[in-house]
Structure formats: C-alpha cells, structure tokens
Design a protein around this motif. Structure first.
Motif, PDB file in Angstrom:
ATOM      1  N   LYS A   3       0.838  -1.197   0.000  1.00  0.00           N
ATOM      2  CA  LYS A   3       0.000   0.000   0.000  1.00  0.00           C
ATOM      3  C   LYS A   3       0.873   1.248   0.000  1.00  0.00           C
ATOM      4  N   PHE A   4       0.434   2.232  -0.767  1.00  0.00           N
ATOM      5  CA  PHE A   4       1.173   3.480  -0.874  1.00  0.00           C
ATOM      6  C   PHE A   4       0.357   4.623  -0.269  1.00  0.00           C
ATOM      7  N   GLU A   5       1.046   5.502   0.426  1.00  0.00           N
ATOM      8  CA  GLU A   5       0.395   6.660   1.035  1.00  0.00           C
ATOM      9  C   GLU A   5       0.722   7.951   0.303  1.00  0.00           C
ATOM     10  N   LYS A   6       1.797   7.939  -0.477  1.00  0.00           N
ATOM     11  CA  LYS A   6       2.164   9.115  -1.268  1.00  0.00           C
ATOM     12  C   LYS A   6       3.130   8.693  -2.366  1.00  0.00           C
ATOM     13  N   TYR A   7       3.271   9.545  -3.360  1.00  0.00           N
ATOM     14  CA  TYR A   7       4.213   9.319  -4.448  1.00  0.00           C
ATOM     15  C   TYR A   7       5.091  10.550  -4.606  1.00  0.00           C
ATOM     16  N   ALA A   8       6.367  10.325  -4.844  1.00  0.00           N
ATOM     17  CA  ALA A   8       7.287  11.430  -5.101  1.00  0.00           C
ATOM     18  C   ALA A   8       7.109  11.934  -6.527  1.00  0.00           C
ATOM     19  N   GLN A   9       7.457  13.198  -6.749  1.00  0.00           N
ATOM     20  CA  GLN A   9       7.321  13.771  -8.085  1.00  0.00           C
ATOM     21  C   GLN A   9       8.060  12.925  -9.121  1.00  0.00           C
ATOM     22  N   GLY A  10       7.376  12.710 -10.257  1.00  0.00           N
ATOM     23  CA  GLY A  10       7.963  11.947 -11.352  1.00  0.00           C
ATOM     24  C   GLY A  10       7.646  10.477 -11.317  1.00  0.00           C
ATOM     25  N   THR A  11       6.885  10.027 -10.305  1.00  0.00           N
ATOM     26  CA  THR A  11       6.554   8.618 -10.169  1.00  0.00           C
ATOM     27  C   THR A  11       5.201   8.304 -10.804  1.00  0.00           C
ATOM     28  N   PRO A  12       5.109   7.317 -11.696  1.00  0.00           N
ATOM     29  CA  PRO A  12       3.804   6.887 -12.196  1.00  0.00           C
ATOM     30  C   PRO A  12       2.929   6.453 -11.016  1.00  0.00           C
ATOM     31  N   SER A  13       1.691   6.973 -10.964  1.00  0.00           N
ATOM     32  CA  SER A  13       0.900   6.807  -9.753  1.00  0.00           C
ATOM     33  C   SER A  13      -0.553   6.386  -9.988  1.00  0.00           C
ATOM     34  N   PHE A  14      -0.970   6.258 -11.241  1.00  0.00           N
ATOM     35  CA  PHE A  14      -2.354   5.860 -11.507  1.00  0.00           C
ATOM     36  C   PHE A  14      -2.466   5.438 -12.963  1.00  0.00           C
ATOM     37  N   VAL A  15      -3.394   4.502 -13.222  1.00  0.00           N
ATOM     38  CA  VAL A  15      -3.684   4.103 -14.600  1.00  0.00           C
ATOM     39  C   VAL A  15      -5.188   4.165 -14.822  1.00  0.00           C
ATOM     40  N   GLU A  16      -5.554   4.505 -16.040  1.00  0.00           N
ATOM     41  CA  GLU A  16      -6.968   4.717 -16.355  1.00  0.00           C
ATOM     42  C   GLU A  16      -7.265   4.198 -17.757  1.00  0.00           C
ATOM     43  N   LEU A  17      -8.260   3.346 -17.837  1.00  0.00           N
ATOM     44  CA  LEU A  17      -8.715   2.850 -19.127  1.00  0.00           C
ATOM     45  C   LEU A  17      -9.750   3.809 -19.689  1.00  0.00           C
TER      46      LEU A  17
END
Length: 255
Positions: A3-17
């Motif tokens: 589980k992730f609580e945050k993402y650093a800048q430049g990190t892929p963080s979501f995908v959407e169809l």
C-alpha cells in the motif's frame, strides 16, 4: 499488501482505461483481475468506474472523450507532480505539447494532459483527495509502467527537464540495456524502443499476476486477444501483452 500513502514527483501513480464501452470493460477486467467496480455518477458526463481491490484504489475506467466515441480503448498513465501548473509551464520549452491545461478534478486533485517530444501522451497528477493507486505490486494491480518510444534519448531528456527525474541503463544479459526511470534512487518505471515498426509512442502498464499463462487463458475466454504470447525475461519474470475486447492493450508480469 503493498500500500502506498504518497508518491514522489515523477513517479507513475495511476492508470486509467478510456473505453467506448465501460460495461464491456467491467465484464472483462472484473473477473480477469478480481477487481471491485463502483460506478461514480458524473451527471450529464455519464459515470466513472472506480476500480479497487481489497478495499484500496487500483485504477479507473472512463468513457470516451467527446468526439472519440469510436476510438479503440487505451490505457493511460498518470505521473505525480508536486505542482501541476509549474510542471505544465515547462512542457513547451522542453519540446513537448500540452493537450489539456491544468484543471481541478473535483476535490480529488489537479491534472493536466501532455505529450513528450516523441508524441507519447501522459497525464500529470497533483494529489489532493487521492494519490491515485493505493494498492500496487500485488496480483491484479499495477506493478510497472513503461514508455515505448522510437527516440528514448529525446523522451527521457524531456522528462528529466520537466519532472527532475533521472534515468539509468539496466543491463539485460546479452541484449541491449533497458532504460529505467529513477526517482529518489528507486527504479519506478522504464523506457524502451518499440519491439516492431508501426507502433506509435505510448505509456503502458503492466499488471502483476500469479500465473501469466493461466491469466492469458482466462482473458481469451473473456473475449480478449493475445498480442504477444508469454515469454520469459531472465532475472525479471514472465510476461505477455494482451488486448481487451475494445482494443485496450496491457501487459502481464509474474515474478
């Protein structure tokens, strides 16, 4: 669970169809990956499908954009930024294109749609109410994101300038090295030239599975097609490329 609580800048963080048939997509991906699917009403704009697993956000399924009702389905990738307006302002000077200027997505976050100099489209996401994908690197969730482009050098230089990320070559046995996206010293994605001619530049997603071959069999039974049969990458795992019934391409990976 990862589980992730945050993402650093430049990190892929979501995908959407993005698909012309959300109901068909639900019927395919739900049983394929064991997803829980919730329709979120959007008024006159229809609805959005929030994808979760074990109660945590995984992905999204959107209807087509106006004027693109006949466009084949495709998976889009979001990359986290600290300030979407500031990042978008750097795009043109770095040789890229802004397809959608920054805008608010309710109280969930702020986003923009851009393309790098080689034409690969990607979304920028400034998190507010949601970071995007909370559960990842588990079966049925994203495990890797990959830029496919004929000019890896030009594309990676663009993202380095706009997002402040770095890239490094990863040896791949007897083959050419693979280019990895590095954020805060961690490999979070990759880039490679297309495996054959005629493939347009794009950002793609890999979904983790326990068994690639079994997942292929399940996918074809649900109406999907095999784009690249299962193959092994030494030191990485077993992979395959599939397409859903509406043409949306995605990758499978098992360690």
């Amino acid at each position: 669970m990862a589980k992730f609580e945050k993402y650093a800048q430049g990190t892929p963080s979501f995908v959407e169809l993005v698909t012309p048939d959300q109901e068909a997509a639900k019927a395919f991906y739900g049983p394929l990956f064991g997803w829980d699917l919730e329709d979120v009403p959007l008024g006159e704009a229809g609805y959005y499908v929030a994808v979760s697993k074990d109660g945590e956000s995984v992905a999204g399924i959107s209807g087509p954009m106006p004027g693109m009702e006949d466009h084949p389905a495709f998976w889009g990738v979001y990359v986290t930024v600290d300030d979407v307006d500031a990042a978008t302002a750097k795009v043109a000077a770095a040789g890229g294109r802004v397809d959608a200027e920054p805008f608010d997505v309710m109280d969930l976050g702020r986003m923009a749609a851009i393309a790098d100099p080689t034409g690969a489209r990607v979304n920028l996401w400034q998190a507010r109410g949601t970071i995007g994908t909370v559960l990842a690197n588990e079966p049925g969730t994203p495990i890797w994101h990959e830029l496919v482009t004929p000019d890896v050098g030009a594309a990676t230089a663009f993202y380095a300038e706009v997002l402040g990320v770095s890239w490094e070559a990863q040896p791949m046995g007897d083959g050419p090295p693979y280019t990895c996206l590095v954020v805060d010293g961690r490999q979070v994605g990759g880039a490679m030239p297309p495996p054959m001619e005629g493939i347009p530049p794009y950002w793609g997603v890999y979904f983790a599975v326990d068994d690639v071959d079994a997942t292929i069999e399940r996918a074809t039974g649900l109406g999907g097609t095999v784009v690249a049969p299962a193959f092994d990458v030494p030191g990485v795992g077993r992979m395959a490329v599939l397409a859903d019934p509406q043409g949306g391409m995605f990758n499978l990976m098992a360690g």
